[in-house]
Design a protein around this motif. Structure first.
Motif, PDB file in Angstrom:
ATOM      1  N   PRO A 158       0.816  -1.220   0.000  1.00 15.80           N
ATOM      2  CA  PRO A 158       0.000   0.000   0.000  1.00 15.80           C
ATOM      3  C   PRO A 158       0.851   1.272   0.000  1.00 15.80           C
ATOM      4  CG  PRO A 158      -0.857  -1.572   1.596  1.00 15.80           C
ATOM      5  CD  PRO A 158       0.466  -2.097   1.134  1.00 15.80           C
ATOM      6  N   SER A 159       1.975   1.250   0.730  1.00 14.16           N
ATOM      7  CA  SER A 159       2.853   2.428   0.757  1.00 14.16           C
ATOM      8  C   SER A 159       3.429   2.702  -0.625  1.00 14.16           C
ATOM      9  CB  SER A 159       3.994   2.212   1.759  1.00 14.16           C
ATOM     10  OG  SER A 159       3.523   2.243   3.075  1.00 14.16           O
ATOM     11  N   GLY A 177       1.363   7.299  -6.433  1.00 12.34           N
ATOM     12  CA  GLY A 177       0.192   8.089  -6.786  1.00 12.34           C
ATOM     13  C   GLY A 177      -1.002   7.259  -7.215  1.00 12.34           C
ATOM     14  N   TYR A 178      -0.922   5.939  -7.039  1.00 14.54           N
ATOM     15  CA  TYR A 178      -2.031   5.065  -7.420  1.00 14.54           C
ATOM     16  C   TYR A 178      -3.146   5.077  -6.383  1.00 14.54           C
ATOM     17  CZ  TYR A 178       1.493   3.101 -10.604  1.00 14.54           C
ATOM     18  OH  TYR A 178       2.473   2.928 -11.552  1.00 14.54           O
ATOM     19  N   ALA A 179      -2.834   5.533  -5.186  1.00  9.03           N
ATOM     20  CA  ALA A 179      -3.808   5.594  -4.093  1.00  9.03           C
ATOM     21  C   ALA A 179      -3.529   6.846  -3.268  1.00  9.03           C
ATOM     22  CB  ALA A 179      -3.702   4.338  -3.217  1.00  9.03           C
ATOM     23  N   HIS A 181       7.044   7.829   5.941  1.00  8.77           N
ATOM     24  CA  HIS A 181       7.724   6.701   5.291  1.00  8.77           C
ATOM     25  C   HIS A 181       7.305   6.598   3.830  1.00  8.77           C
ATOM     26  CE1 HIS A 181       8.152   2.282   4.291  1.00  8.77           C
ATOM     27  NE2 HIS A 181       9.377   2.651   4.580  1.00  8.77           N
ATOM     28  N   THR A 182       6.035   6.815   3.558  1.00 11.74           N
ATOM     29  CA  THR A 182       5.546   6.782   2.173  1.00 11.74           C
ATOM     30  C   THR A 182       6.196   7.883   1.343  1.00 11.74           C
ATOM     31  OG1 THR A 182       3.411   5.897   2.908  1.00 11.74           O
ATOM     32  CG2 THR A 182       3.481   6.873   0.712  1.00 11.74           C
ATOM     33  N   LEU A 183       6.359   9.066   1.934  1.00  8.25           N
ATOM     34  CA  LEU A 183       6.990  10.178   1.218  1.00  8.25           C
ATOM     35  C   LEU A 183       8.475   9.905   0.951  1.00  8.25           C
ATOM     36  CD1 LEU A 183       5.355  13.233   3.046  1.00  8.25           C
ATOM     37  CD2 LEU A 183       4.790  12.305   0.786  1.00  8.25           C
ATOM     38  N   MET A 227      -7.117  10.832   6.599  1.00 14.09           N
ATOM     39  CA  MET A 227      -5.849  10.103   6.504  1.00 14.09           C
ATOM     40  C   MET A 227      -5.597   9.175   7.689  1.00 14.09           C
ATOM     41  SD  MET A 227      -3.155  12.961   5.121  1.00 14.09           S
ATOM     42  CE  MET A 227      -3.132  13.486   3.399  1.00 14.09           C
ATOM     43  N   ASN A 228      -6.391   9.299   8.742  1.00 14.27           N
ATOM     44  CA  ASN A 228      -6.127   8.510   9.934  1.00 14.27           C
ATOM     45  C   ASN A 228      -6.647   7.088   9.815  1.00 14.27           C
ATOM     46  OD1 ASN A 228      -4.481   9.710  11.850  1.00 14.27           O
ATOM     47  ND2 ASN A 228      -6.109  11.037  12.614  1.00 14.27           N
ATOM     48  N   THR A 229      -6.082   6.196  10.621  1.00 15.43           N
ATOM     49  CA  THR A 229      -6.476   4.795  10.592  1.00 15.43           C
ATOM     50  C   THR A 229      -7.861   4.621  11.201  1.00 15.43           C
ATOM     51  OG1 THR A 229      -5.406   4.441  12.730  1.00 15.43           O
ATOM     52  CG2 THR A 229      -4.111   3.962  10.764  1.00 15.43           C
ATOM     53  N   GLN A 230      -8.503   3.501  10.870  1.00 17.44           N
ATOM     54  CA  GLN A 230      -9.816   3.207  11.414  1.00 17.44           C
ATOM     55  C   GLN A 230      -9.712   2.930  12.915  1.00 17.44           C
ATOM     56  OE1 GLN A 230     -10.720  -0.130   8.788  1.00 17.44           O
ATOM     57  NE2 GLN A 230     -12.182   1.133   7.661  1.00 17.44           N
TER      58      GLN A 230
END
Length: 552
Positions: A134-135, A141-143, A153-155, A329-332
């Motif tokens: 997912p990251s 840019g797919y998600a 970390h994703t950035l 952007m926050n987790t469930q």
């Protein structure tokens, strides 16, 4: 021998050091308790097993005997460790202050790289884990960006994919290769810096050599260096953060009076807070203790640090709270209450004491027949990702969910404790380990046939034989082993009466505690990997002395 016998004399020990005696006994009791529960658990190693195959047996006389035997042995071992530590301290010689550590640093870096080459060449460009996918999608840019896997970390991933675009159309394989190279170099740098840090603190060359070999030879270091997941980067930041705390103790807080110290503390705090979702709680706790420790100077010489770090933490809470919520952007909610869900499901699955109102709420959360069919004691995913689980319902009724959970635990104390122990066993039981989330040098099965995620075994290409199986860890070590080593270091620090040094160990314990509050799975070393990477710091903590002069 006389020294050992004296330590067994409780009366003399009370007169000499009551605090250490209490801590030593408590540690022996805690460890013995975990061994007793270990002897009561039926678990065959499969985290996907149902309650019929993973459960806690009723206590028997043999379990009680196990407790007392283990407690006595542990107490004696702790006494021996204290005696050994005294002998080590007595053998320490005054060392002239070392001026330059350049030569030592260069040798350290070269040795570590050479020792890691078999791992790098056998698994290049490293392993991609399920959570990494997912990251990668978000980085490409797919998600949309989401903080389930920390955005920072994703950035960082995005940066390497952007660089890859400048040179090739095959963005994913080149980007991952560049990322892995950078991560390996950073990890080598971490090990080298620590050895330099030891050298400049005039630590014995024997311990310096041990540290070099630890980073170079212990397989869990290079295997994490070539694993593309958030945990390696977070733990590198944590390692530097802990060294910053160690410096603060060493200089008795004088580093906090400098602009350089303030900037370093803020940057490292930000990295820890934004590279893992529990990082903000770790930094908050450490900062609170730090400010209490130096409270007499908080309103004068370290006032700028205090104000700056408090503002930094406050802004982080705002960003990770209201701002992330506003941007979705926050987790469930379920991500932070996995253990609570597991306790409810255990009580339901074992027909615990539940009233009609509670049953009605649980049915809205997830049908009771689904819970009884799908509940797994070691893994919440079977419930959390089940199509019958209504995450929106508990997110909209958080207060009621917590109320029902609390009521059920009060009504079913034994069952709630058993559920908790089963869902966290990999973090407190030294005899229980699993390869799930343990290491990650290979590609995740769902992507291993994708050309973007191909690995190269250069050792096999050059020699015709692969050494992957020899490098890959076959017998996982329990996370609890590392935890109890660090607990022992804390006890030894108390024995040495270097109470301020305990702050160095707080990030280790804070990491473990936050995981024990919200972990969704019973086994995954990566969540507490700092307990591994930071072992050399923890081991030397009881021996760190404050620098006498005011020079920094």
């Amino acid at each position: 021998m006389n020294e050992f016998i004296n330590k067994l004399n409780i009366k003399k020990e009370i007169e000499k050091d009551k605090i250490n005696l209490i801590v030593r006994i408590l540690l022996a009791i805690v460890f013995a308790t975990t061994i007793m529960f270990d002897s009561m658990i039926h678990f065959d190693g499969n985290i996907a097993n149902k309650l019929s195959d993973t459960y806690i047996k009723s206590i028997e006389l043999s379990n009680i005997i196990t407790f007392f035997v283990t407690m006595i042995i542990t107490y004696l071992v702790l006494c021996v460790i204290e005696i050994i530590s005294d002998k080590i301290a007595n053998k320490e010689k005054e060392v002239k202050e070392r001026k330059s550590g350049l030569k030592v640093s260069i040798i350290t870096a070269i040795v570590i790289i050479i020792l890691w080459l078999p791992y790098i060449l056998s698994f290049f460009p490293g392993g991609v884990f399920a959570d990494s996918i997912p990251s990668i999608s978000e980085a490409l840019g797919y998600a949309p960006l989401h903080n389930r896997n920390p955005i920072l970390h994703t950035l960082i991933l995005k940066l390497f994919f952007d660089i890859a675009r400048l040179f090739s159309n095959n963005v994913i394989p080149l980007g991952i290769s560049l990322y892995t190279i950078a991560q390996v170099v950073s990890m080598v740098g971490i090990g080298t810096y620590f050895v330099y840090w030891l050298y400049k603190k005039n630590v014995s060359f024997k311990y310096i050599i041990f540290s070099v070999l630890f980073f170079g030879v212990f397989h869990l270091i290079p295997l994490y260096a070539i694993s593309l997941w958030k945990d390696t980067v977070f733990c590198m930041a944590m390692f530097l953060y802990i060294l910053f705390i160690a410096d603060t103790i060493y200089y008795d807080g004088r580093n906090l009076e400098t602009v350089r110290g303030i900037i370093k503390g803020v940057i490292l705090s930000l990295l820890v807070m934004f590279l893992r979702n529990n990082g903000i709680y770790i930094v908050t706790l450490v900062t609170l203790i730090l400010l209490i420790m130096y409270r007499k100077r908080i309103f004068n010489v370290i006032k700028p640090f205090g104000i700056t770090i408090i503002i930094t933490i406050a802004i982080t809470y705002i960003i990770q709270g209201p701002v992330y919520n506003k941007l979705n952007m926050n987790t469930q909610f379920v991500e932070s209450v996995g253990i609570l869900v597991q306790q409810i499901c255990y009580i339901v699955s074992t027909d615990g004491n539940i009233n009609e109102e509670q049953k009605e709420f649980i049915n809205e959360m997830c049908p009771i027949d689904v819970i009884k069919q799908e509940y797994r004691p070691c893994l919440v995913d079977f419930i959390k990702w089940n199509e019958g689980f209504n995450n929106d319902f508990i997110s909209e009724n958080k207060g009621q969910f917590l109320k029902v959970w609390f009521q059920l635990c009060i009504q079913n104390p034994g069952k709630s404790v058993k559920a908790y122990l089963l869902n966290t066993m990999g973090f407190w039981d030294v005899n229980k380990a699993n390869r799930g989330g343990y290491i990650n040098p290979r590609m995740w099965p769902t992507i291993e046939n994708d050309s973007n995620y191909k690995q190269n075994d250069y050792i096999q290409m050059l020699t015709g034989k692969s050494i992957r199986d020899k490098l890959d860890s076959k017998s996982p070590i329990s996370s609890a082993v590392f935890f109890f080593i660090i607990l022992t270091c804390a006890q030894l620090t108390i024995y040495k009466k270097r109470y301020k040094n305990l702050l160095i160990l707080v990030p280790f314990f804070a990491t473990w505690i936050t995981i024990m509050i919200a972990v969704p799975i019973a086994f995954t070393l990566r969540y507490v990997y700092i307990l591994v990477l930071g072992l050399p710091i923890a081991i030397i903590t009881p021996f760190i002395k404050q620098k006498a002069d005011k020079e920094i």
